[in-house]
Design a protein around this motif. Structure first.
Motif, short mmCIF file in Angstrom:
data_model
loop_
_atom_site.label_atom_id
_atom_site.label_comp_id
_atom_site.label_asym_id
_atom_site.label_seq_id
_atom_site.Cartn_x
_atom_site.Cartn_y
_atom_site.Cartn_z
N CYS A 1 0.83 -1.21 0.00
CA CYS A 1 0.00 0.00 0.00
C CYS A 1 0.87 1.26 0.00
N VAL A 2 1.91 1.26 0.80
CA VAL A 2 2.81 2.42 0.84
C VAL A 2 3.52 2.58 -0.50
N ASP A 3 3.97 1.48 -1.09
CA ASP A 3 4.65 1.56 -2.39
C ASP A 3 3.73 2.13 -3.47
N ALA A 4 2.45 1.86 -3.36
CA ALA A 4 1.49 2.34 -4.36
C ALA A 4 1.14 3.82 -4.17
N ASP A 5 1.58 4.40 -3.08
CA ASP A 5 1.25 5.79 -2.76
C ASP A 5 2.49 6.66 -2.99
N ASP A 6 2.27 7.94 -3.14
CA ASP A 6 3.37 8.89 -3.37
C ASP A 6 3.87 9.43 -2.04
N GLN A 7 4.63 8.62 -1.32
CA GLN A 7 5.17 8.98 -0.01
C GLN A 7 6.65 8.62 0.04
N PRO A 8 7.51 9.46 -0.54
CA PRO A 8 8.94 9.12 -0.62
C PRO A 8 9.59 8.77 0.71
N ALA A 9 9.24 9.48 1.77
CA ALA A 9 9.85 9.17 3.08
C ALA A 9 9.46 7.78 3.54
N LEU A 10 8.22 7.40 3.32
CA LEU A 10 7.80 6.05 3.71
C LEU A 10 8.36 5.00 2.77
N HIS A 11 8.58 5.36 1.51
CA HIS A 11 9.19 4.39 0.58
C HIS A 11 10.55 3.95 1.09
N SER A 12 11.34 4.90 1.58
CA SER A 12 12.66 4.52 2.09
C SER A 12 12.52 3.66 3.35
N PHE A 13 11.51 3.91 4.16
CA PHE A 13 11.25 3.09 5.35
C PHE A 13 10.88 1.67 4.92
N VAL A 14 10.05 1.54 3.89
CA VAL A 14 9.64 0.23 3.38
C VAL A 14 10.85 -0.53 2.85
N VAL A 15 11.73 0.16 2.14
CA VAL A 15 12.95 -0.49 1.63
C VAL A 15 13.79 -1.01 2.80
N ALA A 16 13.91 -0.21 3.84
CA ALA A 16 14.67 -0.65 5.02
C ALA A 16 13.99 -1.84 5.70
N CYS A 17 12.68 -1.81 5.82
CA CYS A 17 11.95 -2.94 6.43
C CYS A 17 12.16 -4.21 5.62
N ALA A 18 12.08 -4.08 4.30
CA ALA A 18 12.26 -5.25 3.44
C ALA A 18 13.67 -5.81 3.58
N ALA A 19 14.66 -4.93 3.67
CA ALA A 19 16.05 -5.38 3.83
C ALA A 19 16.23 -6.11 5.15
N ILE A 20 15.63 -5.60 6.19
CA ILE A 20 15.73 -6.25 7.50
C ILE A 20 15.05 -7.61 7.47
N ARG A 21 13.88 -7.65 6.85
CA ARG A 21 13.13 -8.92 6.78
C ARG A 21 13.91 -10.00 6.07
N THR A 22 14.67 -9.65 5.06
CA THR A 22 15.42 -10.67 4.32
C THR A 22 16.55 -11.26 5.16
N ARG A 23 16.98 -10.53 6.18
CA ARG A 23 18.06 -11.02 7.05
C ARG A 23 17.53 -11.79 8.27
#
Length: 81
Positions: A55-77
């Motif tokens: 949902c965040v990726d589908a929205d225009d929220q650049p600050a949250l996009h970087s948070f989502v990228v960080a969450c995804a990176a953490i989840r993969t580890r």
């Protein structure tokens, strides 16, 4: 944890916040995403994280996009439960 805002917020504060959010769709969207994330975390509903990130990726929220990228990176580890 109780999520009832009226218990914590002054009615005048809530009216001001409502006016600000009404005037700014971008801020309203950001607030909605942040609140959804807070509820998901406090209610221990981590299984909803993938949907929240989409949902965040589908929205225009650049600050949250970087948070989502960080969450995804953490989840993969993290080891899968």
């Amino acid at each position: 944890m109780d999520h009832d805002q009226s218990r914590h917020d002054d009615p005048d504060d809530l009216r001001h916040l409502d006016a600000i959010l009404t005037a700014s769709p971008e801020l309203q969207s950001l607030t909605s995403h942040v609140r959804a994330f807070a509820v998901m975390m406090t209610e221990l509903k981590g299984e909803q994280l993938e949907q929240w990130m989409r949902c965040v990726d589908a929205d225009d929220q650049p600050a949250l996009h970087s948070f989502v990228v960080a969450c995804a990176a953490i989840r993969t580890r993290l080891p899968q439960a």
